[in-house]
Design an enzyme around this catalytic site. Structure first.
Site, PDB file in Angstrom:
ATOM      1  CG  ASP A  28      -2.082  -0.984   1.059  1.00  4.52           C
ATOM      2  OD1 ASP A  28      -2.301  -1.455  -0.066  1.00  4.52           O
ATOM      3  OD2 ASP A  28      -2.751  -1.275   2.067  1.00  4.52           O
ATOM      4  CG  LEU A  56      -7.983   0.441  12.614  1.00  4.30           C
ATOM      5  CD1 LEU A  56      -9.433   0.652  13.036  1.00  4.30           C
ATOM      6  CD2 LEU A  56      -7.903  -0.597  11.510  1.00  4.30           C
TER       7      LEU A  56
END
Length: 289
Positions: free
Chosen positions: A69, A188
Site C-alpha cells: 500500500d 485505526l
C-alpha cells in the site's frame, strides 16, 4: 478508451519485484502497449530502454505500482492533480488498497486491456503550514496528515479548530487528520473508526490524548481543520502518508482540507470494500476461524 501507455512503478526494496516486473513485460510483449519506468528504477532493473525522465509528467493511461500500500500511496501522490488512475500489485504485507494478488496477475492484466475494471475516485488531503503569518502548501496525502512530536519531545500542547470555530486546547502525542481511505491506517491504530471510502468526511484522531474529552471526531469533507502548536515545543513534525515529513516551528499552524484533486484507484468487480475488509483485517489476522 483502450490502454496504450502504462507507467510502472516497482518498489526496488521488495525481493519479488524483479519477477513481477518480468511477468508484466512478458505479458505485454505481444500487445500494442507502451511500457515505461522511472529512470532510476529502469537502471536498477537493467531496463534503461524503458526509462522515462519526469515520468509523472508524461502521458499515461494507467499506472501500475508493484509493492504494498505504501508504494501505491507514493504513486498516487506523484501524480497529484493528474487524472492517471493507479492499480496496485500486492507484494507487501497487507495490501489493503492494492487490488491484484500474484496468483491472479496475468488475469487482471488482461482485464485492464479489456477495460473490465472501474476507477474509484478517492478524496485527497491538502496540507499547509502557516509560520509568521505566511502560509505555504506542503503536499497531498491520500491516507493522512499527521502532526506529531519528533525524537523524545514531551507531549504536545495543541489547539484544534474546525473552520472558524475553536474547539479545544489539549495535550497529546499528536493528531491525525485522515481521509476515509486512511481510516484503516494509522488512525485505526490510534483508536479511530473504520470508514467506507465512499463516505464524504474527514476524520480527526488524537494520538494518546491526555485530555479525557478529546476523542476521534468525524467532520464534513468540506470542513477545514486547523492545528495550532503551542510555542513551548521545539521538535515537531508533520508527515504525509508516513512517507514525507516537514519540520514545524513553535507557534506554527497546520491546516488540512479536502484537495481540489482526487486520486484514482483501479478496482475490479470480483472484490468489494467489505470483502477486502473482512479478508485483510480480520480473517488473515486470526479474528475469524
Amino acid at each position: 478508451m483502450p490502454i496504450k501507455t502504462i507507467a510502472i512503478f516497482p518498489n526496488v526494496s521488495k525481493p519479488q519485484s524483479p519477477e513481477v516486473l518480468r511477468r508484466i513485460l512478458n505479458f505485454y510483449q505481444d500487445k500494442d502497449v507502451r511500457l515505461m519506468l522511472p529512470v532510476d528504477e529502469s537502471r536498477y532493473f537493467d531496463l534503461e530502454y524503458l526509462g522515462v525522465p519526469d515520468i509523472e509528467k508524461q502521458q499515461a493511461d494507467i499506472a501500475l505500482s508493484i509493492g504494498g500500500d505504501g508504494t501505491l500511496l507514493g504513486v498516487c501522490r506523484r501524480y497529484g492533480a493528474s487524472a492517471v488512475p493507479v492499480c496496485g500489485i500486492n507484494i507487501g504485507t497487507l495490501g489493503f488498497m492494492a487490488d491484484i494478488e500474484l496468483a491472479e496477475l496475468e488475469t487482471k492484466l488482461q482485464k485492464l486491456l479489456d477495460g473490465d475494471y472501474r476507477i474509484e475516485h478517492r478524496l485527497l488531503l491538502a496540507g499547509f503550514a502557516k509560520s509568521d503569518g505566511e502560509e505555504r502548501f506542503l503536499g497531498h496525502a491520500i491516507n493522512d496528515v499527521v502532526v506529531t512530536k519528533g525524537g523524545v519531545a514531551r507531549m504536545l500542547h495543541l489547539g484544534l479548530s474546525i473552520n472558524e470555530s475553536h474547539l479545544m486546547d489539549y495535550k497529546a502525542d499528536g493528531v491525525i487528520v485522515s481521509s476515509p481511505t486512511g481510516s484503516t491506517a494509522y488512525s485505526l491504530s490510534a483508536g479511530g473508526p473504520i470508514m467506507s471510502p465512499s463516505i464524504q468526511a474527514l476524520l480527526v484522531t488524537p494520538i494518546c490524548a491526555h485530555t479525557f474529552n478529546m476523542r476521534p471526531l468525524v467532520v464534513g469533507q468540506d470542513d477545514v481543520v486547523h492545528i495550532k502548536i503551542a510555542a513551548i515545543h521545539q521538535d515537531i513534525i508533520v508527515t504525509f502518508d508516513g512517507q514525507e515529513s516537514f519540520r514545524l516551528l513553535p507557534g506554527d499552524e497546520v491546516t488540512v482540507m479536502k484537495s481540489t484533486a482526487q486520486a484514482g484507484i483501479i478496482k475490479f468487480e470480483d472484490k468489494d470494500y467489505y470483502q477486502i475488509l473482512r479478508t485483510k483485517l480480520w480473517k488473515n489476522n486470526g479474528v475469524e476461524s
